[in-house]
Design a protein around this motif. Structure first.
Motif, PDB file in Angstrom:
ATOM      1  N   TRP A  72      54.957  58.528  15.635  1.00  0.00           N
ATOM      2  CA  TRP A  72      53.667  57.847  15.728  1.00  0.00           C
ATOM      3  C   TRP A  72      52.547  58.866  15.974  1.00  0.00           C
ATOM      4  O   TRP A  72      51.467  58.763  15.397  1.00  0.00           O
ATOM      5  N   ALA A  73      52.833  59.876  16.820  1.00  0.00           N
ATOM      6  CA  ALA A  73      51.844  60.943  17.065  1.00  0.00           C
ATOM      7  C   ALA A  73      51.562  61.712  15.780  1.00  0.00           C
ATOM      8  O   ALA A  73      50.401  61.995  15.456  1.00  0.00           O
ATOM      9  N   TYR A  74      52.609  62.047  15.063  1.00  0.00           N
ATOM     10  CA  TYR A  74      52.454  62.782  13.800  1.00  0.00           C
ATOM     11  C   TYR A  74      51.598  61.987  12.815  1.00  0.00           C
ATOM     12  O   TYR A  74      50.698  62.531  12.174  1.00  0.00           O
ATOM     13  N   LEU A  75      51.872  60.691  12.712  1.00  0.00           N
ATOM     14  CA  LEU A  75      51.081  59.846  11.801  1.00  0.00           C
ATOM     15  C   LEU A  75      49.622  59.787  12.244  1.00  0.00           C
ATOM     16  O   LEU A  75      48.716  59.771  11.405  1.00  0.00           O
ATOM     17  N   GLY A  76      49.395  59.773  13.554  1.00  0.00           N
ATOM     18  CA  GLY A  76      48.030  59.780  14.063  1.00  0.00           C
ATOM     19  C   GLY A  76      47.288  61.048  13.672  1.00  0.00           C
ATOM     20  O   GLY A  76      46.125  61.007  13.257  1.00  0.00           O
ATOM     21  N   ALA A  77      47.968  62.182  13.791  1.00  0.00           N
ATOM     22  CA  ALA A  77      47.356  63.459  13.405  1.00  0.00           C
ATOM     23  C   ALA A  77      47.071  63.485  11.914  1.00  0.00           C
ATOM     24  O   ALA A  77      46.026  63.967  11.478  1.00  0.00           O
ATOM     25  N   LYS A  78      47.999  62.949  11.145  1.00  0.00           N
ATOM     26  CA  LYS A  78      47.868  62.958   9.691  1.00  0.00           C
ATOM     27  C   LYS A  78      46.648  62.169   9.218  1.00  0.00           C
ATOM     28  O   LYS A  78      46.013  62.537   8.239  1.00  0.00           O
ATOM     29  N   LYS A  79      46.329  61.096   9.932  1.00  0.00           N
ATOM     30  CA  LYS A  79      45.173  60.285   9.523  1.00  0.00           C
ATOM     31  C   LYS A  79      43.974  60.500  10.444  1.00  0.00           C
ATOM     32  O   LYS A  79      43.050  59.693  10.453  1.00  0.00           O
ATOM     33  N   ASP A  80      43.999  61.595  11.202  1.00  0.00           N
ATOM     34  CA  ASP A  80      42.895  61.973  12.095  1.00  0.00           C
ATOM     35  C   ASP A  80      42.546  60.893  13.113  1.00  0.00           C
ATOM     36  O   ASP A  80      41.394  60.737  13.495  1.00  0.00           O
ATOM     37  N   ASP A  81      43.537  60.160  13.562  1.00  0.00           N
ATOM     38  CA  ASP A  81      43.342  59.151  14.602  1.00  0.00           C
ATOM     39  C   ASP A  81      43.678  59.809  15.940  1.00  0.00           C
ATOM     40  O   ASP A  81      44.825  59.807  16.386  1.00  0.00           O
ATOM     41  N   MET A  82      42.662  60.407  16.562  1.00  0.00           N
ATOM     42  CA  MET A  82      42.873  61.179  17.787  1.00  0.00           C
ATOM     43  C   MET A  82      43.379  60.317  18.939  1.00  0.00           C
ATOM     44  O   MET A  82      44.177  60.771  19.747  1.00  0.00           O
ATOM     45  N   LYS A 153      41.752  68.828  23.285  1.00  0.00           N
ATOM     46  CA  LYS A 153      40.695  69.774  22.916  1.00  0.00           C
ATOM     47  C   LYS A 153      40.255  69.566  21.458  1.00  0.00           C
ATOM     48  O   LYS A 153      39.495  70.367  20.929  1.00  0.00           O
ATOM     49  N   ASN A 154      40.786  68.511  20.828  1.00  0.00           N
ATOM     50  CA  ASN A 154      40.480  68.182  19.424  1.00  0.00           C
ATOM     51  C   ASN A 154      40.800  69.336  18.481  1.00  0.00           C
ATOM     52  O   ASN A 154      40.079  69.597  17.522  1.00  0.00           O
ATOM     53  N   GLN A 155      41.912  70.023  18.747  1.00  0.00           N
ATOM     54  CA  GLN A 155      42.341  71.143  17.913  1.00  0.00           C
ATOM     55  C   GLN A 155      43.422  70.744  16.916  1.00  0.00           C
ATOM     56  O   GLN A 155      43.911  71.585  16.172  1.00  0.00           O
ATOM     57  N   ILE A 156      43.803  69.487  16.928  1.00  0.00           N
ATOM     58  CA  ILE A 156      44.829  69.005  15.989  1.00  0.00           C
ATOM     59  C   ILE A 156      44.202  67.924  15.126  1.00  0.00           C
ATOM     60  O   ILE A 156      43.588  66.991  15.631  1.00  0.00           O
ATOM     61  N   ASN A 157      44.369  68.067  13.827  1.00  0.00           N
ATOM     62  CA  ASN A 157      43.893  67.067  12.880  1.00  0.00           C
ATOM     63  C   ASN A 157      44.679  67.231  11.583  1.00  0.00           C
ATOM     64  O   ASN A 157      45.595  68.056  11.510  1.00  0.00           O
ATOM     65  N   SER A 158      44.302  66.470  10.584  1.00  0.00           N
ATOM     66  CA  SER A 158      45.038  66.522   9.316  1.00  0.00           C
ATOM     67  C   SER A 158      44.955  67.897   8.653  1.00  0.00           C
ATOM     68  O   SER A 158      45.832  68.268   7.881  1.00  0.00           O
ATOM     69  N   GLY A 159      43.936  68.667   8.972  1.00  0.00           N
ATOM     70  CA  GLY A 159      43.796  70.005   8.399  1.00  0.00           C
ATOM     71  C   GLY A 159      44.615  71.057   9.135  1.00  0.00           C
ATOM     72  O   GLY A 159      44.870  72.130   8.604  1.00  0.00           O
TER      73      GLY A 159
END
Length: 189
Positions: A72-82, A153-159
């Motif tokens: 679920w965390a991975y999917l959140g990162a993939k769609k930029d849902d912090m 720290k908002n360092q994880i996102n889809s990019g």
């Protein structure tokens, strides 16, 4: 008319992911050696049969739930849902700690059943196998805490998905390893 071939992109992997997979392979080798030694030693005799503590069934459920929350965390990162990423990483971390606590309770239950680290080799193997897996869970929890810090720290996102993907793969591996070890110990008492 000349048709120029475009060079094919080489099949590659991020160097950190490659290093992680090498580490996972080495862990697999360690546990393959341990479970092989378990079988060989069991065949030699002087092997006390005992039931695994029932708490280990609960810890198995916890590790499966933690794997689901990690996905679920991975999917959140993939769609930029912090929000989803942070919540899921927090849940996964808490479930990882609960798993460790349940394992310690399992050790206490083993002691109550007169199964000790020193004594019959059957008990020794269970302590070594569960303890070594627990040590890897600790490393996985530390990895989760690093990812949780990065998420806040908002360092994880889809990019920048590689780090969370590596964390998810490692955590899923630890869960799958526990399922293997648990079934192995159930079937080879």
């Amino acid at each position: 008319m000349s048709i120029a071939e475009t060079p094919k992109r080489p099949v590659g992997m991020h160097p950190k992911k490659f290093a992680m997979w090498l580490f996972i392979v080495s862990v697999v080798m360690i546990f393959a050696a341990l479970t092989s030694a378990y079988i060989v030693r069991q065949a030699e005799g002087n092997w006390a049969a005992f039931e695994l503590p029932s708490i280990m069934y609960y810890s198995t459920i916890v590790i499966l739930l933690s794997s689901a929350s990690m996905h679920w965390a991975y999917l959140g990162a993939k769609k930029d849902d912090m929000s989803q990423l942070k919540n899921a990483l927090t849940i996964t971390s808490v479930l990882g700690v609960i798993f460790l606590i349940l394992q310690f309770i399992g050790w206490e239950d083993l002691v109550a059943m007169n199964v000790f680290f020193v004594g019959n080799p059957s008990g020794s193997f269970v302590y070594v196998i569960t303890g070594l897996h627990g040590l890897h869970i600790v490393s996985g929890i530390l990895y989760l805490f690093i990812m949780l810090y990065a998420a806040f720290k908002n360092q994880i996102n889809s990019g920048t998905i590689v780090r969370i993907e590596m964390c998810a793969n490692f955590w899923h591996f630890l869960g799958a390893l526990w399922i293997y070890l648990f079934i192995f110990m159930l079937m080879n008492r």
